[in-house]
Design a protein around this motif. Structure first.
Motif, PDB file in Angstrom:
ATOM      1  N   HIS A  60      29.740  89.762 -81.468  1.00  0.00           N
ATOM      2  CA  HIS A  60      28.697  89.247 -80.586  1.00  0.00           C
ATOM      3  C   HIS A  60      28.308  87.831 -80.994  1.00  0.00           C
ATOM      4  O   HIS A  60      28.303  87.489 -82.173  1.00  0.00           O
TER       5      HIS A  60
ATOM      6  N   THR B 134      22.144  93.469 -79.891  1.00  0.00           N
ATOM      7  CA  THR B 134      23.235  94.452 -79.812  1.00  0.00           C
ATOM      8  C   THR B 134      22.704  95.710 -79.145  1.00  0.00           C
ATOM      9  O   THR B 134      21.498  95.893 -78.985  1.00  0.00           O
TER      10      THR B 134
ATOM     11  N   ARG C 258      25.754  84.450 -73.427  1.00  0.00           N
ATOM     12  CA  ARG C 258      26.811  85.021 -74.270  1.00  0.00           C
ATOM     13  C   ARG C 258      27.815  83.934 -74.616  1.00  0.00           C
ATOM     14  O   ARG C 258      28.303  83.217 -73.738  1.00  0.00           O
TER      15      ARG C 258
ATOM     16  N   GLU D  61      24.984  99.616 -83.061  1.00  0.00           N
ATOM     17  CA  GLU D  61      25.759  98.414 -83.345  1.00  0.00           C
ATOM     18  C   GLU D  61      24.980  97.583 -84.362  1.00  0.00           C
ATOM     19  O   GLU D  61      23.994  96.942 -84.025  1.00  0.00           O
TER      20      GLU D  61
ATOM     21  N   ASP E  65      25.850  88.441 -90.296  1.00  0.00           N
ATOM     22  CA  ASP E  65      24.693  88.116 -89.475  1.00  0.00           C
ATOM     23  C   ASP E  65      24.343  86.660 -89.713  1.00  0.00           C
ATOM     24  O   ASP E  65      23.804  86.322 -90.771  1.00  0.00           O
TER      25      ASP E  65
ATOM     26  N   HIS F 139      20.079  99.101 -83.964  1.00  0.00           N
ATOM     27  CA  HIS F 139      20.504  97.927 -83.219  1.00  0.00           C
ATOM     28  C   HIS F 139      19.859  96.701 -83.852  1.00  0.00           C
ATOM     29  O   HIS F 139      19.010  96.809 -84.740  1.00  0.00           O
TER      30      HIS F 139
END
Length: 358
Positions: free
Chosen positions: A187, A162, A200, A166, A171, A142
């Motif tokens: 994400h 994550t 989020r 995941e 990135d 993760h």
């Protein structure tokens, strides 16, 4: 074996076709292939943007640049793949200062993999891919967000970004005020570095406009500018196009493999090559840097003694704030890094509007 004419007759009989036109012949290789442009080295065009930093610290630990900590200091990381230590290197005094080391549990083989780094005036933040072999987490990874004071101190885990298993390929990390902003795969989060719940964010689809004469699937855009690939032509040099999202201010760059412009200005591109031609005795094309503001292309990267290819790493995408990217490559003996700090290239040419277009 049937001749081409006989084969055509057989096809006519089997398919009851009315004609059987021969395919057009492939263009022949010309006697003289086009020559790639003689781009100047970037160090000759922007000499004040280059610095040298060591690739080794005491006891032989390998170092890698991550970001600039001002004009005279560079953030160097030892142990990128296991228990990293952050150092500040002073370009004037040539001395190191250790800023911090990750906790002891990160001292493992490829279980704490540093991914991206961003800095602000007060903080350093970074993401890691974490794999800890526990019965409840066997073989899964993760992404976590970590932080520390820019001046040095304890490295602290901020939050998981994550869930288990995941680990997005892309990135992106930056700092906005007191928050870290991260995007990876599906994400995206805004995370308060001083504590509090992560927010989020919606992940907008980054669909580039379609431009005439460019390969739509190979076009990528930043805030206002896009980079597109001109369809390849047999025995012709590869070309890219740099243009605004509305299609204006288009200019041609003889290069290959374009990505979105860093800070909407600099293009890190592959060097040009001739389609369908490869000479295995020579190294691949040398990478180039394109400056949109001056319409200038320059050679970058270092050629290694034991490797026929060029080495080039970027801090603009995976190891620095996107608005202040660095590019770096090692010396042939691997004892030092050449760092190209793009923030040292004057931005005055961009203040005067557009440059010449094709």
């Amino acid at each position: 074996m049937l001749s081409p004419a006989g084969l055509c007759g057989v096809i006519l009989l089997l398919l009851s076709a009315t004609s059987c036109a021969a395919p057009p012949p492939l263009p022949g290789r010309p006697e003289k292939l086009p020559a790639a442009p003689e781009y100047e080295p970037a160090a000759k065009i922007w000499p004040d943007a280059f610095v040298k930093v060591p690739a080794l610290v005491k006891k032989g630990s390998a170092l890698e640049p991550a970001a600039m900590l001002g004009k005279e200091k560079v953030l160097l990381i030892a142990g990128r793949w296991s228990r990293p230590t952050f150092h500040s290197y002073d370009l004037r005094t040539k001395k190191f200062r250790t800023l911090g080391t990750a906790p002891k549990w990160t001292d493992c083989s490829a279980c704490f993999e540093l991914r991206s780094v961003a800095t602000s005036e007060t903080r350093i933040v970074w993401t890691v891919g974490v794999y800890r072999s526990e019965p409840w987490n066997a073989g899964k990874r993760h992404v976590e967000l970590w932080t520390m004071p820019r001046s040095g101190g304890d490295m602290k885990l901020v939050t998981w970004l994550t869930g288990h298993d995941e680990l997005p390929m892309d990135d992106e990390l930056s700092i906005a005020g007191d928050d870290a902003v991260w995007r990876g795969g599906s994400h995206a989060y805004r995370v308060p570095l001083g504590g509090g719940p992560a927010q989020r964010l919606s992940v907008a689809e980054r669909k580039a406009p379609e431009f005439p004469g460019l390969e739509s699937l190979a076009t990528q855009c930043g805030r206002e500018w896009c980079v597109g690939m001109v369809p390849s032509r047999r025995y012709a040099l590869t070309e890219l196009a740099v243009l605004r999202k509305d299609g204006s201010d288009r200019r041609k760059v003889v290069a290959a493999y374009g990505k979105p412009l860093m800070n909407d200005r600099f293009g890190l591109f592959g060097g040009p090559y001739i389609g369908d031609v490869y000479d295995g005795d020579n190294p691949g094309p040398q990478p180039v840097l394109y400056d949109r503001c001056t319409d200038t292309t320059a050679r970058i990267g270092g050629l290694l003694k034991e490797d026929p290819g060029y080495e080039m790493r970027t801090g603009g995408e995976t190891a620095a704030a996107p608005d202040e990217p660095i590019l770096y490559w090692t010396s042939p003996d691997r004892k030092s890094w050449t760092v190209l700090d793009l923030s040292r290239i004057p931005d005055s040419p961009c203040q005067g509007g557009s440059v010449s277009t094709e």
